[in-house]
Scaffold this motif. Structure first.
Motif, mmCIF file in Angstrom:
data_model
loop_
_atom_site.group_PDB
_atom_site.id
_atom_site.type_symbol
_atom_site.label_atom_id
_atom_site.label_comp_id
_atom_site.label_asym_id
_atom_site.label_seq_id
_atom_site.Cartn_x
_atom_site.Cartn_y
_atom_site.Cartn_z
ATOM 1 N N ASP A 48 39.476 -2.262 -7.961
ATOM 2 C CA ASP A 48 38.281 -2.497 -7.120
ATOM 3 C C ASP A 48 38.054 -3.804 -7.164
ATOM 4 N N GLN A 49 38.758 -4.691 -8.012
ATOM 5 C CA GLN A 49 38.549 -6.158 -8.225
ATOM 6 C C GLN A 49 40.038 -6.685 -8.759
ATOM 7 N N ILE A 50 40.482 -7.764 -7.951
ATOM 8 C CA ILE A 50 41.857 -8.036 -8.191
ATOM 9 C C ILE A 50 41.589 -9.787 -8.974
ATOM 10 N N ILE A 51 42.211 -9.916 -10.182
ATOM 11 C CA ILE A 51 42.249 -11.289 -10.607
ATOM 12 C C ILE A 51 43.815 -11.564 -10.580
ATOM 13 N N SER A 52 44.238 -12.698 -10.137
ATOM 14 C CA SER A 52 45.657 -13.241 -10.134
ATOM 15 C C SER A 52 45.758 -14.351 -10.986
ATOM 16 N N ILE A 53 46.774 -14.283 -12.097
ATOM 17 C CA ILE A 53 47.052 -15.122 -13.311
ATOM 18 C C ILE A 53 48.043 -15.794 -12.856
ATOM 19 N N GLU A 54 48.094 -17.216 -12.932
ATOM 20 C CA GLU A 54 49.240 -18.059 -12.918
ATOM 21 C C GLU A 54 49.346 -19.120 -14.327
ATOM 22 N N GLN A 55 50.056 -19.212 -15.120
ATOM 23 C CA GLN A 55 50.090 -20.121 -16.092
ATOM 24 C C GLN A 55 48.725 -20.245 -16.941
ATOM 25 N N GLY A 56 48.156 -18.793 -17.130
ATOM 26 C CA GLY A 56 47.059 -18.595 -17.936
ATOM 27 C C GLY A 56 45.745 -18.782 -17.395
ATOM 28 N N ALA A 64 30.112 -4.030 -17.879
ATOM 29 C CA ALA A 64 30.387 -3.382 -19.215
ATOM 30 C C ALA A 64 31.157 -4.086 -20.022
ATOM 31 N N VAL A 65 32.239 -5.040 -19.438
ATOM 32 C CA VAL A 65 33.154 -5.788 -20.379
ATOM 33 C C VAL A 65 33.090 -7.226 -19.754
ATOM 34 N N GLU A 66 32.734 -8.136 -20.670
ATOM 35 C CA GLU A 66 33.048 -9.544 -20.296
ATOM 36 C C GLU A 66 33.737 -10.167 -21.166
ATOM 37 N N MET A 67 34.313 -11.160 -20.762
ATOM 38 C CA MET A 67 35.338 -11.975 -21.596
ATOM 39 C C MET A 67 35.259 -13.437 -20.994
ATOM 40 N N GLN A 68 35.415 -14.465 -21.928
ATOM 41 C CA GLN A 68 35.473 -15.864 -21.595
ATOM 42 C C GLN A 68 36.246 -16.622 -22.619
ATOM 43 N N VAL A 69 37.669 -16.720 -22.380
ATOM 44 C CA VAL A 69 38.384 -17.118 -23.670
ATOM 45 C C VAL A 69 39.439 -17.950 -23.544
ATOM 46 N N SER A 70 39.764 -19.079 -24.322
ATOM 47 C CA SER A 70 40.922 -19.522 -24.089
ATOM 48 C C SER A 70 41.890 -19.690 -25.405
ATOM 49 N N LYS A 71 43.336 -19.879 -25.057
ATOM 50 C CA LYS A 71 44.185 -19.517 -26.315
ATOM 51 C C LYS A 71 45.403 -20.536 -25.864
ATOM 52 N N GLN A 72 45.824 -21.540 -26.900
ATOM 53 C CA GLN A 72 47.083 -22.195 -26.638
ATOM 54 C C GLN A 72 48.170 -21.184 -26.709
ATOM 55 N N LEU A 73 48.931 -21.026 -25.696
ATOM 56 C CA LEU A 73 50.199 -20.202 -25.798
ATOM 57 C C LEU A 73 51.477 -21.255 -25.707
ATOM 58 N N ALA A 74 52.618 -20.808 -25.992
ATOM 59 C CA ALA A 74 53.753 -21.565 -26.240
ATOM 60 C C ALA A 74 53.818 -22.587 -25.162
ATOM 61 N N HIS A 75 53.787 -22.254 -23.734
ATOM 62 C CA HIS A 75 54.224 -23.235 -22.775
ATOM 63 C C HIS A 75 52.913 -23.629 -21.783
ATOM 64 N N PHE A 76 51.658 -22.979 -22.089
ATOM 65 C CA PHE A 76 50.509 -23.228 -21.437
ATOM 66 C C PHE A 76 49.492 -22.756 -22.006
ATOM 67 N N LYS A 77 48.023 -23.216 -21.518
ATOM 68 C CA LYS A 77 46.844 -22.677 -22.235
ATOM 69 C C LYS A 77 46.205 -21.690 -21.413
ATOM 70 N N LEU A 78 45.996 -20.493 -22.138
ATOM 71 C CA LEU A 78 45.163 -19.509 -21.399
ATOM 72 C C LEU A 78 43.847 -19.842 -21.188
ATOM 73 N N GLU A 79 43.230 -19.868 -20.039
ATOM 74 C CA GLU A 79 41.976 -20.006 -19.933
ATOM 75 C C GLU A 79 41.255 -19.231 -18.869
ATOM 76 N N LEU A 80 40.611 -18.165 -19.227
ATOM 77 C CA LEU A 80 40.176 -17.258 -18.425
ATOM 78 C C LEU A 80 38.840 -16.337 -18.401
ATOM 79 N N GLU A 81 38.074 -16.280 -17.213
ATOM 80 C CA GLU A 81 36.782 -15.510 -17.393
ATOM 81 C C GLU A 81 36.965 -14.281 -16.556
ATOM 82 N N LEU A 82 36.656 -13.162 -17.220
ATOM 83 C CA LEU A 82 36.509 -11.842 -16.312
ATOM 84 C C LEU A 82 35.516 -10.902 -16.698
#
Lengths: 232, 220
Positions: free
Chosen positions: A200-208, A2-20
């Motif tokens: 039901d699904q778990i995603i762990s994030i570390e440094q984006g 129902a929801v899909e996301m694939q994004v990248s964004k430069q944050l202050a200390h790291f780049k967030l790159e995520l797909e869910l």
């Protein structure tokens, strides 16, 4: 999904790159330490922040598609995304009663009385947010978020500031709401236990980025705890 | 005693306050919540009445609103009569001179609002205009009241700008502060005393209301 996301964004200390991706009636728990980028992920989904690149799709509707190379620049503002969002500490409107807070949404509305009943807050209907407890405020915030019949529910550590008893009762309530509303729910938490109970699904994030080794580390930690308990 | 100047001052202060609130509330909202280039220049221009001597401010207005000025000519072309030396003229002058008294308190009130309230309203589907009326204004009432009181009090005591734009026409532009000045010049101290005491009482009541509102807001 129902929801899909694939994004990248430069944050202050790291780049967030995520797909869910998350299906209807499913809870996706995003876990990770403070400052890992969890909250940014749901702010991106809500349209409260803009990614540098990527896409977000909700029920086959593109909410955002940004690609500087091909000059794609599709952006749906927050107001038009039809979401529910519960903040870490409920941000209810202090000038309105609980009932008016729930029916604040400007879009199609679910019956307020049904929500009051479902979340067991009928007795609070005429009170102002400052007259109720933290746990009650989170219940009201959940009702408010669901009142607009959202296509996606975003929860940003909604239980973290609550005592154990209230937290456990709200977790149970969330499981009921998941069945009742059949929409994708994305829950941000730093509590692994909460993520494993509800997700039901778990995603762990570390440094984006997705941290794939977290489950192994969790199992190792659990084994260690069991060994120590056995020795004792 | 002739109370006409006092009544005129009250009328001027009331109209100026309402007019400035209607303009200032959305203007302060734009300045606080909308990213725009050159905001610092706009802020500085809007704050000029605080630092310019009223006679200098009044002089510029006189040039602008006089029969040779852009605003004066436009007014005369539209309504067939001059803007200066009229009640309408002193209302415009008092509003321009009073802008910072309404903008500064409103800006600081808006800036103190929890930004999550606006994010919450956006998520719930509210447009920025709807958020302004449904979230910002109702949660800024003490600040709006404070801005209204400050503007009213400032306009009640307005002298230099009014004198430059309106002169001293009884019933039209001769407000209390100008009447007192003229009474003193003519050595009519009894009338000057009476009008001054009346202004003192009104000003005290305004400030008392302001402090009572503040105490209610901050609990002290």
């Amino acid at each position: 999904m129902a929801v899909e996301m694939q994004v990248s964004k430069q944050l202050a200390h790291f780049k967030l790159e995520l797909e869910l991706g998350c299906a209807n009636g499913e809870i996706l728990a995003l876990v990770g330490p403070s400052g890992s980028g969890k909250t940014t992920v749901i702010r991106l989904l809500a349209g409260l922040e803009k990614p540098d690149e990527g896409f977000i799709r909700l029920n086959n509707r593109l909410l955002c598609e940004l690609d500087p190379k091909s000059k794609k620049n599709l952006w749906t503002p927050t107001q038009k995304r039809n979401l529910g969002y519960v903040f870490q500490e409920a941000s209810l409107f202090p000038h309105l009663t609980v009932r008016d807070n729930i029916r604040f949404g400007c879009k199609k509305m679910a019956p307020v009385n049904t929500l009051l009943e479902l979340l067991e807050i009928e007795h609070l209907a005429d009170k102002k947010p400052q007259e109720i407890s933290g746990g009650e405020r989170q219940r009201v915030a959940l009702a408010q978020a669901l009142a607009t019949k959202p296509d996606l529910l975003l929860l940003d550590e909604p239980f973290s500031a609550l005592d154990i008893q209230t937290r456990s009762s709200l977790r149970e309530k969330l499981a009921v709401l998941k069945q009742e509303f059949q929409i994708p729910i994305i829950l941000v938490t730093h509590d692994l236990e909460e993520a494993t109970i509800l997700g039901d699904q778990i995603i762990s994030i570390e440094q984006g980025r997705t941290d794939t080794d977290w489950l192994a580390r969790l199992e190792h930690l659990q084994k260690k705890t069991t060994t120590i308990a056995g020795t004792a | 005693m002739d109370y006409a100047p006092l009544i005129l001052s009250l009328k001027l202060a009331s109209i100026t306050t309402v007019g400035l609130l209607l303009i200032g509330a959305p203007l302060a909202y734009l300045l606080v919540f909308f990213p725009m280039r050159g905001k610092i220049f706009i802020d500085s221009i809007l704050g000029l009445p605080l630092v310019l001597p009223p006679t200098v401010f009044g002089f510029f207005l006189l040039i602008l609103m006089g029969s040779e000025g852009v605003v004066g000519r436009l007014h005369e072309a539209a309504l067939g009569r001059p803007l200066i030396f009229t009640f309408g003229g002193i209302v415009v002058a008092a509003m321009l001179h009073g802008i910072p008294y309404v903008i500064q308190p409103l800006k600081s009130t808006y800036a103190k609002l929890d930004p999550r309230l606006l994010e919450s309203a956006a998520v719930l589907g509210c447009s920025k205009t709807a958020s302004f009326f449904r979230v910002i204004l109702p949660n800024s009432l003490p600040g709006i009241a404070g801005a209204a009181i400050l503007t009213f009090a400032h306009t009640m005591g307005e002298f230099g700008v009014i004198l430059m734009i309106g002169g001293s026409i009884p019933g039209e532009t001769k407000v209390a502060s100008i009447a007192i000045y003229e009474f003193v010049e003519a050595m009519r101290y009894q009338e000057a005393w009476q009008l001054s005491l009346a202004l003192l009482a009104i000003s005290y009541l305004i400030l008392l209301t302001f402090h009572l509102l503040n105490r209610k807001q901050y609990g002290r």
